[in-house]
Design an enzyme around this catalytic site. Structure first.
Site, mmCIF file in Angstrom:
data_model
loop_
_atom_site.group_PDB
_atom_site.id
_atom_site.type_symbol
_atom_site.label_atom_id
_atom_site.label_comp_id
_atom_site.label_asym_id
_atom_site.label_seq_id
_atom_site.Cartn_x
_atom_site.Cartn_y
_atom_site.Cartn_z
ATOM 1 N N TRP A 156 0.806 -1.226 0.000
ATOM 2 C CA TRP A 156 0.000 0.000 0.000
ATOM 3 C C TRP A 156 0.834 1.268 0.000
ATOM 4 O O TRP A 156 0.308 2.355 -0.139
ATOM 5 C CB TRP A 156 -0.931 -0.007 1.215
ATOM 6 C CG TRP A 156 -2.093 -0.933 1.083
ATOM 7 C CD1 TRP A 156 -2.451 -1.662 -0.016
ATOM 8 C CD2 TRP A 156 -3.076 -1.229 2.088
ATOM 9 N NE1 TRP A 156 -3.584 -2.396 0.237
ATOM 10 C CE2 TRP A 156 -3.991 -2.146 1.534
ATOM 11 C CE3 TRP A 156 -3.256 -0.819 3.407
ATOM 12 C CZ2 TRP A 156 -5.082 -2.645 2.244
ATOM 13 C CZ3 TRP A 156 -4.332 -1.317 4.121
ATOM 14 C CH2 TRP A 156 -5.239 -2.213 3.547
ATOM 15 N N SER A 197 3.236 -2.574 -11.955
ATOM 16 C CA SER A 197 1.975 -2.424 -12.693
ATOM 17 C C SER A 197 1.260 -3.761 -12.925
ATOM 18 O O SER A 197 0.692 -3.996 -13.991
ATOM 19 C CB SER A 197 2.207 -1.671 -14.013
ATOM 20 O OG SER A 197 2.824 -0.420 -13.762
ATOM 21 N N HIS A 204 12.977 -1.993 -1.301
ATOM 22 C CA HIS A 204 12.135 -1.445 -2.368
ATOM 23 C C HIS A 204 12.859 -0.277 -3.029
ATOM 24 O O HIS A 204 13.567 0.483 -2.368
ATOM 25 C CB HIS A 204 10.790 -0.991 -1.785
ATOM 26 C CG HIS A 204 9.762 -0.729 -2.836
ATOM 27 N ND1 HIS A 204 9.753 0.426 -3.582
ATOM 28 C CD2 HIS A 204 8.716 -1.475 -3.287
ATOM 29 C CE1 HIS A 204 8.742 0.376 -4.438
ATOM 30 N NE2 HIS A 204 8.106 -0.765 -4.287
ATOM 31 N N GLU A 242 11.349 -6.071 -9.205
ATOM 32 C CA GLU A 242 10.557 -4.907 -9.601
ATOM 33 C C GLU A 242 11.396 -3.986 -10.475
ATOM 34 O O GLU A 242 12.214 -3.214 -9.959
ATOM 35 C CB GLU A 242 10.126 -4.115 -8.361
ATOM 36 C CG GLU A 242 9.162 -4.834 -7.462
ATOM 37 C CD GLU A 242 8.395 -3.834 -6.598
ATOM 38 O OE1 GLU A 242 7.171 -3.820 -6.673
ATOM 39 O OE2 GLU A 242 9.037 -3.061 -5.880
ATOM 40 N N GLY A 296 1.122 -2.795 -6.176
ATOM 41 C CA GLY A 296 0.847 -1.492 -5.575
ATOM 42 C C GLY A 296 -0.610 -1.093 -5.721
ATOM 43 O O GLY A 296 -1.492 -1.601 -5.035
ATOM 44 N N GLY A 297 -0.872 -0.191 -6.667
ATOM 45 C CA GLY A 297 -2.199 0.410 -6.833
ATOM 46 C C GLY A 297 -3.355 -0.574 -6.870
ATOM 47 O O GLY A 297 -4.394 -0.357 -6.240
ATOM 48 N N GLY A 324 4.538 2.050 -10.996
ATOM 49 C CA GLY A 324 3.689 3.231 -10.946
ATOM 50 C C GLY A 324 3.734 4.075 -12.205
ATOM 51 O O GLY A 324 3.282 5.211 -12.227
#
Length: 251
Positions: A10, A213, A95, A167, A234-235, A173
């Protein structure tokens, strides 16, 4: 057979009330733990609410960071010992946002991995290259080096049990996604690196996620790749319906 693991990250979003509402919206529909592992990584301020709401469910809880010391004069840091005492299962480390904005080094991240294992939690160790590195043809070398530095001093048993998340920075993002083939290519390099550092048995056990993504529309194709065992999302992990679509990628 490696158990799939879908983990939401998050980042710096959601408050405790939203966290409770989110878990209440998903908890009755999570896949069985022996099929797919469902994890939410939340900001430190949300962890008590997340842990409380997740009690008695198949949802696992991740912190988004911790320090490598257990206590002391480290204003603003989070103790791995305290996270373990709270009941946290995983800690995300390395990260790209931590490496980039907060100047965390490979050495810092390796110390965190040791501290997390010492406190009976599991690291989700992130690695990945920039667009510049990829375009220079050095993505494989870069990621392999990050993994080598990040795993220093860890035992074979520890590495077998941890999660490594690939990643690519250029796909986080940005709406750009590495193709499933591009993701597989580097995840295979991660596994080969573990095999070189330890042995094939350890490499066959470590779970590797792809992050960047990931969404319901592409998760099935990504998860179909040989060396990809999960997603760090993520999103798309912040909406209950979307998160459930992700964890039920196999349905």
């Amino acid at each position: 057979m490696r158990k799939p693991i879908i983990a939401g990250n998050w980042k710096m979003n959601m408050n405790p009330t939203q966290t409770t509402e989110f878990v209440n919206a998903i908890k009755a529909n999570l896949p069985k733990f022996d099929q797919t592992e469902s994890v939410i990584g939340a900001p430190a301020v949300d962890l008590p609410a997340l842990l409380e709401a997740a009690k008695g469910t198949d949802l696992k809880v991740a912190a988004e960071n911790c320090y490598f010391e257990e206590a002391g004069a480290f204003t603003g840091e989070t103790s791995p010992k305290t996270l373990n005492e709270m009941g946290v299962d995983y800690v995300i480390i390395g990260h790209s946002e931590r490496r980039d904005y907060f100047h965390e080094t490979d050495e810092d991240i390796n110390k965190k991995a040791h501290a997390i294992f010492k406190n009976n939690m599991t690291p989700i160790f992130c690695c990945g290259e920039s667009l510049e590195t990829r375009e220079a043809g050095k993505a494989e070398e870069w990621v392999s080096n990050q993994v080598t530095e990040g795993l220093k001093g860890l035992s074979a048993d520890q590495v077998s049990s941890m999660v490594i998340a690939y990643e690519p920075i250029w796909a986080i993002g940005t709406g750009k996604t590495a193709s499933a083939d591009q993701a597989q290519e580097i995840c295979a390099v991660v596994r080969q690196t573990v095999a070189k550092l330890y042995d094939q048995t350890v490499a066959d056990k470590v779970r590797i996620q792809y992050g960047g993504s990931v969404k319901p529309a592409n998760v099935k194709e990504i998860m179909g790749k040989e060396d990809i065992d999960g997603g760090l999302v993520g999103g798309a992990s912040m909406e209950p319906a979307s998160f459930l679509d992700l964890v039920h990628f196999n349905d």
